[in-house]
Design a protein around this motif. Structure first.
Motif, PDB file in Angstrom:
ATOM      1  N   MET A 180       0.815  -1.327   0.019  1.00 31.10           N
ATOM      2  CA  MET A 180      -0.119  -0.121  -0.105  1.00 31.10           C
ATOM      3  C   MET A 180       0.800   1.203  -0.061  1.00 31.10           C
ATOM      4  SD  MET A 180      -3.354  -0.942   2.308  1.00 31.10           S
ATOM      5  CE  MET A 180      -2.706  -1.195   3.795  1.00 31.10           C
ATOM      6  N   ALA A 181       1.994   1.332   0.724  1.00 35.68           N
ATOM      7  CA  ALA A 181       3.090   2.491   0.890  1.00 35.68           C
ATOM      8  C   ALA A 181       3.412   2.715  -0.332  1.00 35.68           C
ATOM      9  CB  ALA A 181       3.757   2.078   1.969  1.00 35.68           C
ATOM     10  N   GLU A 182       3.953   1.652  -1.201  1.00 36.63           N
ATOM     11  CA  GLU A 182       4.510   1.528  -2.366  1.00 36.63           C
ATOM     12  C   GLU A 182       3.534   2.207  -3.464  1.00 36.63           C
ATOM     13  OE1 GLU A 182       6.408  -1.240  -5.935  1.00 36.63           O
ATOM     14  OE2 GLU A 182       5.675  -2.183  -4.019  1.00 36.63           O
ATOM     15  N   ALA A 183       2.278   1.865  -3.628  1.00 44.18           N
ATOM     16  CA  ALA A 183       1.351   2.061  -4.380  1.00 44.18           C
ATOM     17  C   ALA A 183       1.131   3.687  -4.101  1.00 44.18           C
ATOM     18  CB  ALA A 183       0.102   1.160  -4.350  1.00 44.18           C
ATOM     19  N   LEU A 184       0.847   3.989  -3.049  1.00 43.83           N
ATOM     20  CA  LEU A 184       0.586   5.389  -2.786  1.00 43.83           C
ATOM     21  C   LEU A 184       2.069   6.352  -3.035  1.00 43.83           C
ATOM     22  CD1 LEU A 184      -0.725   5.164   0.990  1.00 43.83           C
ATOM     23  CD2 LEU A 184      -1.893   6.225  -0.975  1.00 43.83           C
ATOM     24  N   LEU A 185       3.095   5.956  -2.835  1.00 45.86           N
ATOM     25  CA  LEU A 185       4.235   6.831  -3.182  1.00 45.86           C
ATOM     26  C   LEU A 185       4.305   6.845  -4.740  1.00 45.86           C
ATOM     27  CD1 LEU A 185       6.371   8.545  -2.446  1.00 45.86           C
ATOM     28  CD2 LEU A 185       7.863   6.500  -2.285  1.00 45.86           C
ATOM     29  N   LYS A 186       3.992   5.631  -5.545  1.00 47.05           N
ATOM     30  CA  LYS A 186       4.123   5.783  -6.878  1.00 47.05           C
ATOM     31  C   LYS A 186       2.932   6.838  -7.519  1.00 47.05           C
ATOM     32  CE  LYS A 186       6.121   1.105  -7.956  1.00 47.05           C
ATOM     33  NZ  LYS A 186       5.737  -0.093  -8.502  1.00 47.05           N
ATOM     34  N   HIS A 187       1.844   6.703  -6.575  1.00 47.35           N
ATOM     35  CA  HIS A 187       0.880   7.435  -7.283  1.00 47.35           C
ATOM     36  C   HIS A 187       0.988   8.897  -6.920  1.00 47.35           C
ATOM     37  CE1 HIS A 187      -3.529   8.381  -7.958  1.00 47.35           C
ATOM     38  NE2 HIS A 187      -3.504   8.879  -6.901  1.00 47.35           N
ATOM     39  N   LEU A 188       1.615   9.267  -5.888  1.00 45.97           N
ATOM     40  CA  LEU A 188       1.808  10.647  -5.397  1.00 45.97           C
ATOM     41  C   LEU A 188       3.029  11.348  -6.068  1.00 45.97           C
ATOM     42  CD1 LEU A 188       0.503  10.427  -1.783  1.00 45.97           C
ATOM     43  CD2 LEU A 188      -0.629  11.483  -3.660  1.00 45.97           C
ATOM     44  N   LYS A 189       4.316  10.698  -6.313  1.00 48.62           N
ATOM     45  CA  LYS A 189       5.287  11.204  -6.725  1.00 48.62           C
ATOM     46  C   LYS A 189       5.234  11.987  -8.116  1.00 48.62           C
ATOM     47  CE  LYS A 189       7.363   7.566  -9.321  1.00 48.62           C
ATOM     48  NZ  LYS A 189       8.415   7.351 -10.247  1.00 48.62           N
ATOM     49  N   SER A 190       5.959  13.144  -8.140  1.00 48.08           N
ATOM     50  CA  SER A 190       6.131  13.910  -9.132  1.00 48.08           C
ATOM     51  C   SER A 190       7.267  13.834  -9.831  1.00 48.08           C
ATOM     52  CB  SER A 190       5.699  15.476  -8.738  1.00 48.08           C
ATOM     53  OG  SER A 190       6.690  15.732  -7.914  1.00 48.08           O
ATOM     54  N   SER A 191       8.296  12.970  -9.513  1.00 48.77           N
ATOM     55  CA  SER A 191       9.669  13.227  -9.986  1.00 48.77           C
ATOM     56  C   SER A 191       9.921  11.676 -10.739  1.00 48.77           C
ATOM     57  CB  SER A 191      10.544  13.314  -8.875  1.00 48.77           C
ATOM     58  OG  SER A 191      11.819  13.179  -9.675  1.00 48.77           O
ATOM     59  N   LYS A 213      -9.408   4.588  -3.625  1.00 50.68           N
ATOM     60  CA  LYS A 213      -8.843   5.933  -3.986  1.00 50.68           C
ATOM     61  C   LYS A 213      -8.487   6.199  -5.367  1.00 50.68           C
ATOM     62  CE  LYS A 213      -8.007   7.111   0.427  1.00 50.68           C
ATOM     63  NZ  LYS A 213      -8.232   8.306   0.949  1.00 50.68           N
ATOM     64  N   GLY A 214      -8.855   5.315  -6.311  1.00 52.55           N
ATOM     65  CA  GLY A 214      -8.265   5.184  -7.674  1.00 52.55           C
ATOM     66  C   GLY A 214      -6.964   4.864  -7.825  1.00 52.55           C
ATOM     67  N   ILE A 215      -6.411   4.199  -6.982  1.00 51.69           N
ATOM     68  CA  ILE A 215      -5.082   3.614  -7.292  1.00 51.69           C
ATOM     69  C   ILE A 215      -5.028   2.171  -7.331  1.00 51.69           C
ATOM     70  CG2 ILE A 215      -2.799   3.302  -5.922  1.00 51.69           C
ATOM     71  CD1 ILE A 215      -3.756   5.802  -4.283  1.00 51.69           C
ATOM     72  N   THR A 216      -4.382   1.664  -8.488  1.00 49.34           N
ATOM     73  CA  THR A 216      -4.314   0.254  -8.734  1.00 49.34           C
ATOM     74  C   THR A 216      -2.913  -0.131  -8.028  1.00 49.34           C
ATOM     75  OG1 THR A 216      -2.993   0.636 -10.898  1.00 49.34           O
ATOM     76  CG2 THR A 216      -5.311   0.471 -11.032  1.00 49.34           C
ATOM     77  N   CYS A 217      -3.197  -1.713  -7.643  1.00 49.08           N
ATOM     78  CA  CYS A 217      -2.139  -2.193  -6.932  1.00 49.08           C
ATOM     79  C   CYS A 217      -1.589  -3.329  -7.654  1.00 49.08           C
ATOM     80  CB  CYS A 217      -2.552  -2.412  -5.696  1.00 49.08           C
ATOM     81  SG  CYS A 217      -1.213  -3.181  -4.647  1.00 49.08           S
ATOM     82  N   ASP A 218      -0.933  -3.331  -8.750  1.00 49.47           N
ATOM     83  CA  ASP A 218      -0.422  -4.558  -9.405  1.00 49.47           C
ATOM     84  C   ASP A 218       1.099  -5.125  -8.784  1.00 49.47           C
ATOM     85  OD1 ASP A 218      -0.030  -6.549 -11.530  1.00 49.47           O
ATOM     86  OD2 ASP A 218       0.698  -5.161 -12.861  1.00 49.47           O
ATOM     87  N   HIS A 219       0.723  -5.890  -7.698  1.00 53.05           N
ATOM     88  CA  HIS A 219       1.995  -6.326  -6.978  1.00 53.05           C
ATOM     89  C   HIS A 219       2.073  -7.862  -6.665  1.00 53.05           C
ATOM     90  CE1 HIS A 219       4.427  -6.020  -3.381  1.00 53.05           C
ATOM     91  NE2 HIS A 219       3.544  -6.899  -2.833  1.00 53.05           N
ATOM     92  N   GLN A 220       3.497  -8.131  -6.648  1.00 53.22           N
ATOM     93  CA  GLN A 220       3.567  -9.727  -6.232  1.00 53.22           C
ATOM     94  C   GLN A 220       4.776  -9.271  -5.271  1.00 53.22           C
ATOM     95  OE1 GLN A 220       2.719 -12.578  -8.209  1.00 53.22           O
ATOM     96  NE2 GLN A 220       1.379 -11.141  -8.530  1.00 53.22           N
ATOM     97  N   SER A 221       4.696  -9.970  -4.219  1.00 48.00           N
ATOM     98  CA  SER A 221       5.383  -9.969  -2.848  1.00 48.00           C
ATOM     99  C   SER A 221       6.963 -10.341  -3.296  1.00 48.00           C
ATOM    100  CB  SER A 221       4.988 -10.637  -1.799  1.00 48.00           C
ATOM    101  OG  SER A 221       4.818 -11.933  -2.354  1.00 48.00           O
ATOM    102  N   SER A 222       7.659  -9.568  -2.367  1.00 45.98           N
ATOM    103  CA  SER A 222       9.104  -9.987  -2.671  1.00 45.98           C
ATOM    104  C   SER A 222       9.937 -10.153  -1.429  1.00 45.98           C
ATOM    105  CB  SER A 222      10.122  -8.927  -3.285  1.00 45.98           C
ATOM    106  OG  SER A 222       9.665  -8.758  -4.747  1.00 45.98           O
TER     107      SER A 222
END
Length: 152
Positions: free
Chosen positions: A17-28, A57-66
């Protein structure tokens, strides 16, 4: 380039969730983000409720655990854990990572009251995932601001 690695236990709830949020919010484009778990099994999806809370929240989470690895630790510019116990585990497994490992709250908090662990929603209902996501969202907004300030 700044590489942020979020770490939790199984890499199916909080850190994705943290990863998806940062990817969604980052501008750089100078910011890359991944996540891992100290006791994760590789290849698991994010939990259904983690995905659902993000989708609301309109955020997709295409995730595979590592699983946390030497390669990921070396890739990371900064490692942000969900709890102090995760931080201690990272440092125990990878002592050289201690200088760049913090809890997320520790890294961005402005006072001691904000420096608390992120609750683990695993096994809970959707409402607890929503609360965890809301807690993460506040911290991730502060993280984005802090990372942007450091680049200026």
């Amino acid at each position: 380039m700044t590489n942020v690695l979020f770490v939790c236990t199984g890499n199916t709830c909080r850190s994705p969730m943290a990863e998806a949020l940062l990817k969604h919010l980052k501008s750089s484009d100078q910011l890359d983000v991944k996540s891992a778990g100290v006791f994760a099994l590789d290849g698991s999806d994010a939990t259904r409720y983690a995905q659902e809370a993000l989708n609301e929240k309109g955020i997709t989470c295409d995730h595979q655990s590592s699983s946390l690895s030497e390669e990921l630790v070396n890739w990371a510019t900064i490692i942000l854990t969900m709890t102090n116990q995760h931080k201690q585990s990272v440092i125990e497994f990878y002592p050289h990572a201690g200088r760049k490992t913090y809890t997320l709250a520790e890294y961005v908090a402005e006072n001691d009251e904000e420096r608390k662990d992120i609750i683990d929603p695993f096994g809970g209902q959707l409402d607890i995932y929503r609360q965890t996501l809301a807690d993460l969202e506040k911290l991730i907004h502060k993280l984005v601001n802090k990372l942007e300030e450091n680049k200026a």
